[in-house]
Design an enzyme around this catalytic site. Structure first.
Site, PDB file in Angstrom:
ATOM      1  N   ASP A  11      55.383  28.225  51.932  1.00 44.78           N
ATOM      2  CA  ASP A  11      56.575  28.721  51.258  1.00 44.78           C
ATOM      3  C   ASP A  11      57.691  28.845  52.288  1.00 44.78           C
ATOM      4  O   ASP A  11      57.493  29.453  53.349  1.00 44.78           O
ATOM      5  CB  ASP A  11      56.311  30.090  50.632  1.00 44.78           C
ATOM      6  CG  ASP A  11      55.359  30.014  49.443  1.00 44.78           C
ATOM      7  OD1 ASP A  11      55.247  28.929  48.844  1.00 44.78           O
ATOM      8  OD2 ASP A  11      54.730  31.039  49.119  1.00 44.78           O
ATOM      9  N   ASP A 130      53.712  29.028  37.288  1.00 46.31           N
ATOM     10  CA  ASP A 130      53.368  30.377  37.736  1.00 46.31           C
ATOM     11  C   ASP A 130      53.199  31.242  36.492  1.00 46.31           C
ATOM     12  O   ASP A 130      54.077  31.274  35.627  1.00 46.31           O
ATOM     13  CB  ASP A 130      54.482  30.976  38.602  1.00 46.31           C
ATOM     14  CG  ASP A 130      54.807  30.122  39.818  1.00 46.31           C
ATOM     15  OD1 ASP A 130      53.881  29.476  40.348  1.00 46.31           O
ATOM     16  OD2 ASP A 130      55.973  30.108  40.240  1.00 46.31           O
TER      17      ASP A 130
END
Length: 250
Positions: A11, A130
């Protein structure tokens, strides 16, 4: 049986690799190019880079980072974060990415999947989802988990495949960063999709990854913390998986 893939996830925020728990409490864990090069040398099958801030300025910065990654590593890598158009996807593919992943923008406008797949091919398009379980139902979220939608995980995954997704990357927000294991029953259900599924969210041990690839029938396991903090080196992980008769490339 096709070899299962091991995929470190990086990330990216402000040009640094970060990691948190349940998408919050982020802290820097290293340089994304150096980490990627290390994982490639250790035997990672692919890498995923996600620009989690994805402001307009961040996307420009991220494009430059993608070029530096492509010049340094020799394994496939996928990039995502803030991709809202065919042009956004093209810029990152032109910079050297092997695949792109779309998430929030595709939920807002599902035709984005059709458009990118039509121009570049389904093999270049990963749809990231997600979601968190609420009242027994997997609810899809967007904007880094900050916005809850009315979409349901399995219905959205099926639609994404119909529109041209070549792969589904599902992250359980309930499990992300907790190192308590993946929701294998959910991945087993997703494995019925006609495209490969990447399991993400919850890896804390070799057993967790083995479970995702067997009980969860995932095609690949994505993890971050265990790699970033050196808890399970990739060569050790792959040897352990081989010892359990799980096909992985050494």
């Amino acid at each position: 049986m096709l070899a299962k893939r091991i995929i470190p996830c990086l990330d990216i925020r402000d040009g640094r690799t970060v990691k948190g728990v349940n998408f919050t409490d982020l802290r820097s864990v290293g340089d994304p190019v150096e980490l990627g090069a290390r994982y490639a040398a250790e035997g990672a099958d692919e890498l995923v880079y996600l620009d989690i801030s994805a402001t307009a300025e961040g996307r420009r910065t991220f494009t430059g980072l993608v070029s530096r990654i492509a010049a340094r590593i020799d394994i496939p890598f996928t990039v995502g974060g803030g991709i809202a158009s065919v042009d956004d996807a093209g810029r990152l593919l032109d910079a050297g990415a092997d695949k792109i992943t779309v998430n929030s923008a595709a939920v807002a406008d599902p035709s984005l999947i059709d458009a990118v797949a039509a121009k570049y091919g389904s093999q270049f398009v990963t749809v990231a989802i997600d979601a968190r379980r609420i009242d027994g139902r997997w609810r899809v979220t967007t904007h880094g988990g900050r916005r809850l939608t009315d979409r349901e995980l399995f219905a959205w995954a099926e639609e994404a495949c119909r529109r041209g997704a070549g792969e589904i990357l599902f992250t359980s927000m309930d499990h992300d960063g907790t190192r308590n294991g993946y929701p294998c029953d959910t991945f087993a259900q997703l494995s019925l999709l006609p495209v490969p599924v990447i399991a993400s969210g919850g890896a804390g041990s070799v057993q967790h990854i083995a479970d995702a690839l067997t009980l969860g029938r995932a095609d690949a396991a994505l993890a971050a913390s265990i790699f970033h903090y050196g808890e399970i080196p990739i060569p050790v992980l792959k040897r352990e998986l081989r010892a359990r008769n799980i096909p992985v490339r050494l």
